[in-house]
Structure formats: structure tokens, C-alpha cells
Design an enzyme around this catalytic site. Structure first.
Site, PDB file in Angstrom:
ATOM      1  N   HIS A  63       0.820  -1.204   0.000  1.00  0.00           N
ATOM      2  CA  HIS A  63       0.000   0.000   0.000  1.00  0.00           C
ATOM      3  C   HIS A  63       0.856   1.258   0.000  1.00  0.00           C
ATOM      4  O   HIS A  63       1.512   1.576   0.994  1.00  0.00           O
ATOM      5  CB  HIS A  63      -0.886  -0.025   1.252  1.00  0.00           C
ATOM      6  CG  HIS A  63      -1.933   1.039   1.290  1.00  0.00           C
ATOM      7  ND1 HIS A  63      -3.151   0.858   1.904  1.00  0.00           N
ATOM      8  CD2 HIS A  63      -1.964   2.309   0.807  1.00  0.00           C
ATOM      9  CE1 HIS A  63      -3.871   1.960   1.797  1.00  0.00           C
ATOM     10  NE2 HIS A  63      -3.173   2.862   1.134  1.00  0.00           N
ATOM     11  N   HIS A  65       1.419   5.356  -2.229  1.00  0.00           N
ATOM     12  CA  HIS A  65       0.945   6.348  -3.203  1.00  0.00           C
ATOM     13  C   HIS A  65       2.169   6.957  -3.861  1.00  0.00           C
ATOM     14  O   HIS A  65       2.971   7.601  -3.183  1.00  0.00           O
ATOM     15  CB  HIS A  65       0.106   7.417  -2.505  1.00  0.00           C
ATOM     16  CG  HIS A  65      -1.107   6.850  -1.811  1.00  0.00           C
ATOM     17  ND1 HIS A  65      -2.334   6.726  -2.425  1.00  0.00           N
ATOM     18  CD2 HIS A  65      -1.260   6.310  -0.570  1.00  0.00           C
ATOM     19  CE1 HIS A  65      -3.199   6.156  -1.585  1.00  0.00           C
ATOM     20  NE2 HIS A  65      -2.571   5.889  -0.453  1.00  0.00           N
ATOM     21  N   ARG A  67       1.889   8.934  -6.619  1.00  0.00           N
ATOM     22  CA  ARG A  67       1.438  10.246  -7.108  1.00  0.00           C
ATOM     23  C   ARG A  67       1.610  10.503  -8.601  1.00  0.00           C
ATOM     24  O   ARG A  67       1.253  11.573  -9.064  1.00  0.00           O
ATOM     25  CB  ARG A  67       2.112  11.389  -6.334  1.00  0.00           C
ATOM     26  CG  ARG A  67       1.929  11.333  -4.816  1.00  0.00           C
ATOM     27  CD  ARG A  67       0.484  11.440  -4.402  1.00  0.00           C
ATOM     28  NE  ARG A  67       0.354  11.596  -2.949  1.00  0.00           N
ATOM     29  CZ  ARG A  67      -0.664  11.087  -2.249  1.00  0.00           C
ATOM     30  NH1 ARG A  67      -1.631  10.418  -2.851  1.00  0.00           N
ATOM     31  NH2 ARG A  67      -0.741  11.278  -0.950  1.00  0.00           N
ATOM     32  N   HIS A 182     -10.627   0.485   1.865  1.00  0.00           N
ATOM     33  CA  HIS A 182     -10.380   1.495   2.888  1.00  0.00           C
ATOM     34  C   HIS A 182     -11.717   1.598   3.621  1.00  0.00           C
ATOM     35  O   HIS A 182     -12.644   2.231   3.134  1.00  0.00           O
ATOM     36  CB  HIS A 182      -9.975   2.795   2.170  1.00  0.00           C
ATOM     37  CG  HIS A 182      -9.982   4.028   2.989  1.00  0.00           C
ATOM     38  ND1 HIS A 182      -8.873   4.841   3.074  1.00  0.00           N
ATOM     39  CD2 HIS A 182     -10.939   4.626   3.718  1.00  0.00           C
ATOM     40  CE1 HIS A 182      -9.165   5.882   3.851  1.00  0.00           C
ATOM     41  NE2 HIS A 182     -10.410   5.775   4.239  1.00  0.00           N
ATOM     42  N   HIS A 235      -4.848  -0.657   5.827  1.00  0.00           N
ATOM     43  CA  HIS A 235      -4.460   0.108   7.029  1.00  0.00           C
ATOM     44  C   HIS A 235      -5.421  -0.020   8.216  1.00  0.00           C
ATOM     45  O   HIS A 235      -5.961   0.956   8.715  1.00  0.00           O
ATOM     46  CB  HIS A 235      -4.261   1.595   6.698  1.00  0.00           C
ATOM     47  CG  HIS A 235      -5.312   2.210   5.810  1.00  0.00           C
ATOM     48  ND1 HIS A 235      -6.650   2.076   6.028  1.00  0.00           N
ATOM     49  CD2 HIS A 235      -5.180   2.972   4.701  1.00  0.00           C
ATOM     50  CE1 HIS A 235      -7.293   2.731   5.084  1.00  0.00           C
ATOM     51  NE2 HIS A 235      -6.439   3.284   4.265  1.00  0.00           N
ATOM     52  N   ASP A 307       1.422   2.601   3.612  1.00  0.00           N
ATOM     53  CA  ASP A 307       0.523   3.691   3.209  1.00  0.00           C
ATOM     54  C   ASP A 307       1.328   4.986   3.019  1.00  0.00           C
ATOM     55  O   ASP A 307       0.894   6.060   3.425  1.00  0.00           O
ATOM     56  CB  ASP A 307      -0.628   3.902   4.214  1.00  0.00           C
ATOM     57  CG  ASP A 307      -1.774   4.726   3.602  1.00  0.00           C
ATOM     58  OD1 ASP A 307      -1.711   5.047   2.396  1.00  0.00           O
ATOM     59  OD2 ASP A 307      -2.733   5.051   4.347  1.00  0.00           O
ATOM     60  N   PHE A 325      -4.762  14.345   4.536  1.00  0.00           N
ATOM     61  CA  PHE A 325      -4.368  13.186   5.336  1.00  0.00           C
ATOM     62  C   PHE A 325      -3.155  12.511   4.691  1.00  0.00           C
ATOM     63  O   PHE A 325      -3.050  12.453   3.476  1.00  0.00           O
ATOM     64  CB  PHE A 325      -5.503  12.163   5.373  1.00  0.00           C
ATOM     65  CG  PHE A 325      -6.728  12.614   6.120  1.00  0.00           C
ATOM     66  CD1 PHE A 325      -6.764  12.589   7.506  1.00  0.00           C
ATOM     67  CD2 PHE A 325      -7.868  13.055   5.441  1.00  0.00           C
ATOM     68  CE1 PHE A 325      -7.899  12.968   8.202  1.00  0.00           C
ATOM     69  CE2 PHE A 325      -9.009  13.441   6.127  1.00  0.00           C
ATOM     70  CZ  PHE A 325      -9.026  13.408   7.508  1.00  0.00           C
TER      71      PHE A 325
END
Ligand SMILES: [Zn+2]
Ligand SMILES: [Zn+2]
Length: 425
Positions: A63, A65, A67, A182, A235, A307, A325
Site C-alpha cells: 500500500h 501512493h 502520485r 479502505h 491500514h 501507506d 491526510f
């Protein structure tokens, strides 16, 4: 050829914990042998001395990101995977909430091609559940799977209704893809910026209760039971959610979950008005944190996932309520997990499992150190003393609550497809 010698090999798949030399030939492991045993086969090979180090299968982060496309001021595939390599990861799974959203095969292909050109580690994308992650029309899973996705999620947004989730699960069941959710009850989430409790009251910040997550988990598990699909809870942060997962596992359902380093390390008591402590799900209570650690130890939790959620400094440099967040996580994950080992809360073998065979199983893969397997290895120290400084991070972003934290133990070398992609200076 590359000979990794004098290391202590930890291989959860076989249970092996022993001194071993490992010979890599091209992209595969050629042989594993007792110290010195492979010397004759390894003439002319480069040598990596792993004395006093652990040699583990390559770490997988389920998990993160990255971008890209669309959020390159915060991170790119190049910078994010460089940070991942520094963290000991050999494969990472970027969530689809890019711009455009990874909800069709052409976006998936663009990510995979970009990764082939610039990434330090393997990039296994997660495809969106719904077109634009809007929770309406389902995305084209079969075509995305062909293009390289390993699971589906609308991370950042919960799958809105049980009916939608049921359709997603039916489709993904046919394709043998895990559905990663999620979990969040949006009516309880509305407007909240941290966990509800004494600390949110003290700070005067709007809080959300643990039930925000656990209600979503309960619903998802019931639909997983109905459909027989593979469900992975992203998560997981609340004790009640973990109890639901435990019960589902006892029933034999195909339900798995991941926990992040920030959730097993910090609590809501650490939240002041510093936006580097703002993430979703929010930091939880001490009881939650202790329950997560118990789950990491006893197998209720399947994987540690970062995450990793980079945000360029300008976005986080605002009042707590207005900040997005998310925190970064690749470069501190292993060292934070080693804190649990040093404290006697989990074994070293269990730590390796949580970064390797655990996440692999969620994806329907295996992970082991044996001749013929891909030459992906994470080599780390359990006692190297160092301090993490966000300013020195390979990530484009600096939004971490662990800036300036001292650690014992660190990634020392990361090997992907037989190539050393990171070596600690
Ligand atoms: Zn999320
Ligand atoms: Zn996320």
C-alpha cells in the site's frame, strides 16, 4: 553473477534461519549453500559481504501512493521507488488515486511502462474499483489485470454501498483479484480530522470514533462471506476491526489485513497541531495500538504496509483541519518494526514474514529464497545506529512524524532482479 556471503538467511517460507551464501545469476537465484560452499561455482562473481546482516526475501509494500501521473510535485515513480529501495522494499503496490485515476488499462500500462524506465523497484499497480473512483460504474478489471494490476481498491474512499461491493467481489472473484477496501462509515467520518477521544476534546478538533472503521470492516466481511471473494482490509487501525478479522479467519473466510508502522508506533496522544500526525485512518488509542501489536505477533495481521502518502510541503503547511491526510513511510518502516523486535514484542522471523510472505500471500504469490526464484532480496542490520532526517529522504515529500528519530537497525542493501538498487553508504 553476484555472491552474497556470510549473511544470516531468514526465509519464512521454509522456516530457515541459518548462515547461508546465496549466488545470484542474472535475474534469478542460482544456488543457496552453506558458508563457503558456493565458492567454486562463484569464480568471477561480484561479492557482497553480508557479515552480521540478515538476508531476507525481498520486501513487498502492499500500500503506497506514488502520485504519478498527476501529483508529481509530491512524488514521482522515480523518487518514490528510490525511497522504497532505501527502505528495503523490492516491490511496491501504488494505489490508483492518481490524476487520472488508474481505472483503465491504458493508465495501468502507462504506469507500468514508466516504472520499467525509471523505477528502482518492481511496481505492481492497484487498479480502481470504480470509474474515477466515484463509486458508480465498475472499472474494467480484466483489461487492467492483463496490463498488470494485482488488486483493486478505491483507497481514500470506501466502497460506498454493500450492493456495489457485492458486484465488485463477484467480478474480482472470477479474475482471482483481491478487493482492497479502505473501510469507513462516511456518516461517522464527516468532518473529522483525528480519532475521537480525550485528546480530540483537549485539542478542540473534530474526532471520529473507532466504529467509523469497524462498521465498514463488519459490512465488508459479511459481503466477503456471501460472495466467497478475497477481501483485504487496508491500514487496519482499530481493535474492534481486528476482532472482526480474527473471527472471519476462524470461519475460514479469505479475509486478510495490513497494519502501518505509524499505527503500531504512535497513538492519538501524540497528535498536537502538527499536520505530520494527520493521516486517515487517524492515530488511535493505546488499547488499539497494543491490540495491533498483538495481531502482528500472533498472525491475525498478515502484512506491514506503509501507506506511504507523500504531500508536497505547501499542502501540509496549513492549519491541522485544512491539511490533507497522509504521511510518508518507506524509509522508516523496517526500523519501526525492529523497535517491536528489540522490545521483545515480535520475533525477527515474524517481522520478515510481515514484509515478505505475508503480503505475497495477500496477492496470491509466494516469496522464498531458493534456486530458480527471482533474485529479489532485502539485506538489513538489526543494530546499525542511525537517525532518520526527512531532509535527507529520497522522497520528494517531507511529511513524516519520524523526522529526527534515532533507530537501531536499518536496510543495508536492496537487490531487485539480481541488481543492487540500494546500498547503505
Ligand atoms: Zn486509505
Ligand atoms: Zn492509502
Amino acid at each position: 553473477m553476484l555472491l552474497i556471503k556470510n549473511g544470516r538467511m531468514l526465509d519464512p517460507a521454509s522456516g530457515a534461519d541459518a548462515p547461508r551464501d546465496i549466488l545470484l545469476d542474472g535475474e534469478r537465484i542460482a544456488a543457496v549453500g552453506a558458508p563457503g560452499e558456493l565458492q567454486s561455482r562463484a569464480s568471477g562473481a561480484d561479492v557482497l559481504d553480508a557479515s552480521n546482516l540478515i538476508v531476507a526475501p525481498g520486501f513487498i509494500d502492499l500500500h503506497c501512493h506514488l502520485r504519478e501521473p498527476g501529483g508529481e510535485n509530491s512524488e514521482t515513480i522515480e523518487t518514490g521507488t528510490r525511497a522504497a529501495a532505501r527502505g528495503g522494499f523490492t516491490a511496491v503496490c501504488p494505489m490508483p488515486n492518481t490524476r487520472p485515476v488508474n481505472d483503465n488499462a491504458s493508465v495501468t500500462r502507462a504506469i507500468v511502462e514508466r516504472a520499467a524506465a525509471v523505477a528502482s523497484v518492481r511496481v505492481w499497480p492497484i487498479g480502481a474499483v470504480s470509474v474515477g473512483s466515484k463509486g458508480e460504474a465498475l472499472a474494467e478489471y480484466a483489461a487492467m489485470k492483463q496490463a498488470g494490476i494485482v488488486g483493486v481498491s478505491d483507497d481514500g474512499k470506501p466502497i460506498a454501498t454493500a450492493k456495489l461491493l457485492r458486484s465488485v467481489m463477484d467480478d474480482c472473484n472470477a479474475l482471482d483479484l483481491p478487493v482492497i477496501d479502505h473501510c469507513e462509515d462516511s456518516s461517522l467520518f464527516a468532518g473529522a480530522v483525528m480519532r475521537e477521544g480525550k485528546q480530540s476534546v483537549r485539542l478542540g478538533l473534530r474526532g471520529m470514533p473507532a466504529a467509523t472503521e469497524s462498521l465498514g470492516v463488519t459490512r465488508d466481511i459479511q459481503i466477503a462471506e456471501l460472495t466467497g471473494a478475497r477481501l483485504h482490509i487496508a491500514h487496519l487501525s482499530a481493535r474492534e476491526s481486528l476482532e472482526e478479522v480474527r473471527a472471519a479467519k476462524r470461519k475460514g473466510l479469505r479475509v486478510t489485513c495490513e497494519v502501518t508502522p505509524h499505527h503500531f508506533t504512535l497513538t492519538d496522544e501524540d497528535v498536537e497541531y502538527n499536520t505530520h500526525y494527520k493521516m486517515n485512518p487517524p492515530l488511535a488509542s493505546r488499547e488499539d495500538r497494543d491490540a495491533l501489536i498483538a495481531g502482528l505477533a500472533d498472525g491475525a495481521v498478515d502484512a506491514i504496509a506503509t501507506d506511504h502518502a507523500p504531500h508536497e510541503p505547501a499542502l501540509k503547511d496549513v492549519e491541522f483541519e485544512r491539511a490533507p491526510f497522509g504521511v510518508t513511510g518507506f524509509e522508516t518502516a523496517l526500523a519501526l518494526a525492529l523497535e517491536l523486535v528489540h522490545a521483545g514484542k515480535i520475533s525477527l522471523m515474524r517481522l520478515v514474514e510481515l514484509f515478505t510472505v505475508g503480503p505475497a500471500r495477500v496477492l496470491g504469490m509466494t516469496r522464498r529464497i531458493a534456486a530458480g526464484e527471482p533474485a529479489d532480496l532485502s539485506i538489513f542490520s538489526t543494530d546499525h545506529a542511525w537517525t532518520f532526517y526527512a531532509a535527507e529522504s529520497a522522497s520528494r515529500s517531507r511529511n513524516t512524524p519520524f523526522d529526527g528519530r534515532g533507530f537501531r537497525g536499518a536496510p543495508m542493501a536492496t537487490i531487485v532482479a539480481g541488481k543492487i538498487v540500494y546500498r547503505r553508504p
